[in-house]
Structure formats: structure tokens, C-alpha cells
Write an enzyme that holds these catalytic residues in place. Sequence first.
Site, mmCIF file in Angstrom:
data_model
loop_
_atom_site.group_PDB
_atom_site.id
_atom_site.type_symbol
_atom_site.label_atom_id
_atom_site.label_comp_id
_atom_site.label_asym_id
_atom_site.label_seq_id
_atom_site.Cartn_x
_atom_site.Cartn_y
_atom_site.Cartn_z
ATOM 1 C CD GLU A 76 -2.949 1.247 0.596
ATOM 2 O OE1 GLU A 76 -3.120 0.320 -0.203
ATOM 3 O OE2 GLU A 76 -3.688 2.228 0.699
ATOM 4 C CG ASP A 77 1.487 3.009 3.305
ATOM 5 O OD1 ASP A 77 0.490 3.264 2.614
ATOM 6 O OD2 ASP A 77 1.467 2.933 4.549
#
Length: 702
Positions: A76-77
Site C-alpha cells: 500500500e505505502d
Amino acid sequence: MPSIDVLAERLSTYLDDDQVNLVRRAYFYAEQAHDGQRRRSGEAYVTHPLAVACILADMHMDHQSLMAAMLHDVIEDTGIAKEALDTQFGESVAELVDGVSKLTQMNFETKAEAQAENFQKMAMAMARDIRVILVKLADRLHNMRTLEVLSGEKRRRIAKETLEIYAPIANRLGMHSMRIEFEDLGFKAMHPMRSERIRAAVKRARGNRKEIVNKIEESITHCLAREGMEGEVSGREKHLYGIYQKMRGKRRAFNEIMDVYAFRIVVDKVDTCYRVLGAVHNLYKPLPGRFKDYIAIPKANGYQSLHTTLFGMHGVPIEIQIRTREMEELANNGIAAHWLYKSNEEDQPKGSHARARQWVKGVLEMQQRAGNSLEFIESVKIDLFPDEVYVFTPKGRIMELPKGSTAVDFAYAVHTDVGNTCIACRINRRLAPLSQALESGSTVEIVSAPGARPNPAWLNFVVTGKARTHIRHALKLQRRSESISLGERLLNKVLVSFDSHLDKIPAERIQTVVAEYQQDVLEDLLEDIGLGNRMAYVVARRLLSDNGEALPSSEGPLAIRGTEGLVLSYAKCCTPIPGDPIVGHLSAGKGMVVHLDSCKNIGEIRHNPEKCIQLSWAKDVTGEFNVELRVELEHQRGLIALLAGSVNAADGNIEKISMDERDGRISVVQLVVSVHDRVHLARVIRKLRGLTGVIRITRARG
Ligand code: MN
């Protein structure tokens, strides 16, 4: 905040060295991937995944879950692909991380619709690998613990979602400790003042209670020792949110709640549980009706324990829970406890794990049936708050249902077909209303009839999501097929008046018109007509390709058979019966409502062919029709019985009766009678006329 070394140390108490090293590797991978990123609090980002892994380590989760926890924000990051994790850490871990990432991407809005979608995603993820949800719950727990750094608005939104979705899921999965923490943290963020006030009050009360608590604890410990049994006795306190809910929901005063003293006794094995129960019942008098054996019949989330309430000295109520260490572990960590007690890879899923799987399966089934996400979340939310009753099938099988469940819920729990075709029930061998709430211990037998259908009125009393979804689904199918057949008849009626018929119109022409109305298939268009959303007349003109002004040559009325079902109803204002001249009023979405030709409510729209349609009764009309009669007669004793007797003698049925006394001498009785048709009605009226003292009989219309 422990470092990775401290965590590794802790892990080595229950994992192999290889496994601990894999967790370490995942940590260093995450540390590098998140390099330079910081949390809102200013700490390095990697402290968050590490904390999440620590939460899972406390629950003794397996090494793959811990690795997934370390890596849960990487996709996700940091833009690292799932494939990269796959090569580095294997497929299972990559899948877990991917699953958690998908849950993280859920667009958290307060709107119910968005919430429902989130929930669906969660259910899907759980079904693939239940560990996904455990990692997600741990992630949420750490975020809740560090909520203070966020702005008020955001904090409240996350807290609300935690209370509404995450806490119930934790509860459903039997994860008591996590649920309690979610609730208390959520409560504090939502209502800081109230939470603080209760916390202070509990602290004060604790001081006052100390002496009594010690005394009771001592006497129980003493009692166990005397009987030669070993058990760990500890006092329990209700959590703040629990107290708050009790005060609000049950309107109890704070002192009333605190006046109960609660203890837990943890022992070595099941057998001891029952012996301890005997011993404490001997020590203090048990309160009748409060003993519950959740060991023999565990709760839906797998929880097992014995519960009893005693009268202590001076009549102080004492609540006692008795359970084994394994049950205690299960009560605190629920599904996560499964990994703790897993002896080998091929171990049969047991207790809470099997139950949780079953629940997830049920959730997915519901999702397939539900028409939209809102319906779905409504169904699921009900299932998330389990307060069960236990009833028996005639063969002695135990069925577990939420509190308030009725025989219809029971029928659907047995099997969808049993629910769909049920017509009556026996509770403890006696006929009982389907809507009656079931009580624990009853034996329930369902009477079903082939071809019977769910009744829309059931939706008013069913409690389980499963019953609700299946009833709606069945009604929807039924309504659709009925709308299609009514729509087809309406359309053909117009076509016939133009000397045509659906069968005579070329398929391409039909398809063109269907497409013009932005439908996929003819059935959809017919359904629309049947539901009153579209005019048969207008559609017919399009099908005949329109050349303008042609008006129907002869328009015979459409025949009503009485078997049209949900799309055809009879107006309450004028209660038409077979034989009466009638018209049909098409109202959008509702289908057709049949009125008397003379009904006042029809007045102005009668000649509007878009709203009204001439109807007639088919020769073979069947069924019972209600009609309202007004009988004026001289007052006499036993008058109701006389009227009922006459109606009965003419094979009619009284559905409703009410009486006004005009003056001392004359009474006016309103009767709702069910009859087959006008001829039958005439017979009923003739019988009534035969009674002495009858002055006038009129039929109420509009
Ligand atoms: Mn996270």
C-alpha cells in the site's frame, strides 16, 4: 515499545528458530521499504507494523501471520508489488499481505452503503484466509491505541467505525480481550467526558468494594481447598463501555451495576468445572434460573464456560464463571486461540475456528442472495450481535438462534426450502403462531406444504439475516415472474385490439423496441409494464411501428383471474368482488390496483388510458374476497352471535366485526365478510335479511 530483538525473544518461546528468523527478515525488509516514512506521531513508520506483530505475538499467532503483520503496509505505502513479496517470502505471506492491503484500501466513509461494501470485502477476505482479518484487527487495534494524534473529526470517524464494525467482528470471532479494548478505546474517543466520568466512578467504587471482594475471594478459595480442588479465583470488573451500555440500554443506575460482584474460577479440566460448581452452590445459595451451561452448549462464537449467580453474605449477588484454562484462552482470544492449541498441520479445525468458518460461509451465502449492499449489511449486523436461544428439532438436534427468533427463522435455519414452504408450526407439540418468539428448550416442528410461498408479512417479525434475505429473494423472484405475466397480458390486450399479438411481431422489431427502452430482454420490458412503470398502450404503438394516429378498433376489457399475485391488489376503499364492474388503476412500482367502476377515488382518472384500464372478471376466478357490510338492526341480546350464525349458514366468513349503538333501540354493525363473488354475497345478504329486527343492509363502497 519493544524492539525486534525483544519480540524475537518472546517468539522463541513458541516458534522454531527458523520461523523466528523469517519474522526477523520480514521486519528488516519492512524497515527498509518504509525508510524515511514517519507516522503522524513522528516515530519511524516501521514501529507501527512492529507493534501490530507484537499484538499478534501476544495471541501466539503463527509465523506467517507475524510476517504479514510486518509487511502489511508495504504494498500500500511503498509501491512494492505483491510478486516481489511472493519471491521473497512465499505465496501464503504475499496473499495475506495482499488481503490486508485490499481491506486497507477500503474507502472508509460513514455512509451506510460504503460501510456495507467494506464489510463485504472483509467477509470475502476472511473466507479465503481467516488470518487476514486477524492481522487487520491487530492493525486497527494499534491505530486505536495511537488515535490521539489525529484530528477530532477523523478520530471520531475511526472510533465509530471501530465500534460498529470491528468490535462486533472481534466479538463474533470470540476475541473477547480485543473486543473490550476496541470498545473502551472507541468509547473514549467518541465520548471522552462520559468515559472519564465512568472511569472515575469505577475507581471510587473499587475502593469501597475492596473489603467485600477480598472476603468473597477468600471464602471461595477456602472452599475449593477444603474439597481438595485446585482453581485460580480472580475478581472481574465490567469494562467501561459495558457499564455505559447497561446504563443506557437497560436504564440501570451506576450503583446497581456495581452492586454485583463477579468472579472467575479457572481450573484444569472440564470435570473439575462441574465439581467446583457443586462446591460453590454448597457455599452460597444459587439464584434460581441463572445457571447456564455453555460448556455443553457453547455460544455461537465458540465461547465455553459455566455461569451461575449466588447470594453471598447479606444477600450480595455474586456472578461466577467457571472454566478450564483452554476455555479461558479461547474466551480471551477466540479464533486466534486455535493456533495456540494446534498440534499439527492437519489438525481438524475445532471449536471456535469451525464455528467462525461456518459463520463466514453463511455471510457469503447471504451476500449472494441480498439484492444490494444495504440489505446485506442489515442482515449481517443482526448476526453480529449474538444473544442466542437454543431450541430442538423433533429429532432432538440442537439449533442455535439469536434471541427473539421465530419459527420462521428456525425453518430457514433448518433449510432454505423448509423456510420457503413453511405454513405452520408446532412448539412443544402445540400449534403456535409462526410469529411467536421461541424460548430456549422448546421443541419446534415445522409444517410445510409443497408449493407454499413465503409471506411478505414474515419480514415484520423474522430476526435472522438468513431468513430475511431468503424471504426477500423469494418474493423478488415471485414478484418478477408475476409482473412479467401481467405485463404480457396487458401488452397483448392492446396489441389484439390492433389486430396483432406479440407472437406476430418480428423478433428484430421487438429487440429494437426493447433496446429503445434501454432494457436487455423483453422480460424486463414486460416486468416494467406489469409493475405500472410503463404504459402497455405506448409500448404497443412502438412495436407496431407507430404510423401515427391509428386508434384501437375494439378494446375489450382485460380479464382478471385472481391469481395474479403480488402485482395485483384490491382497493381497500371499495373492496371489489367478482361480479362487480371494475377498473384497474396502474400505479408506478405497485402494479395494478382493482377498484369498483363506481369508486369515487377513481373519478377523474377513469378516462385516462395511461392510468386506468377496463377490467373484467375471468370465468374461473377463484379465492375469497373481503367485502364490507353495514347492517342496521333493532338492538337485541346475542345480536353478534345471530349475525355470525347467519353469515356462517351462507358459507361466508366474518373477518371483522364492530358495532355502534345508534340509540337504545337501534344498532349499526359493520361486518367484513369474505365471499367468493356477488352471487355468494347475495346469498349472505338474504340470510341476514331473514333475521328478525333487521332494518337495512348496505354494502360500503368507496
Ligand atoms: Mn497499518
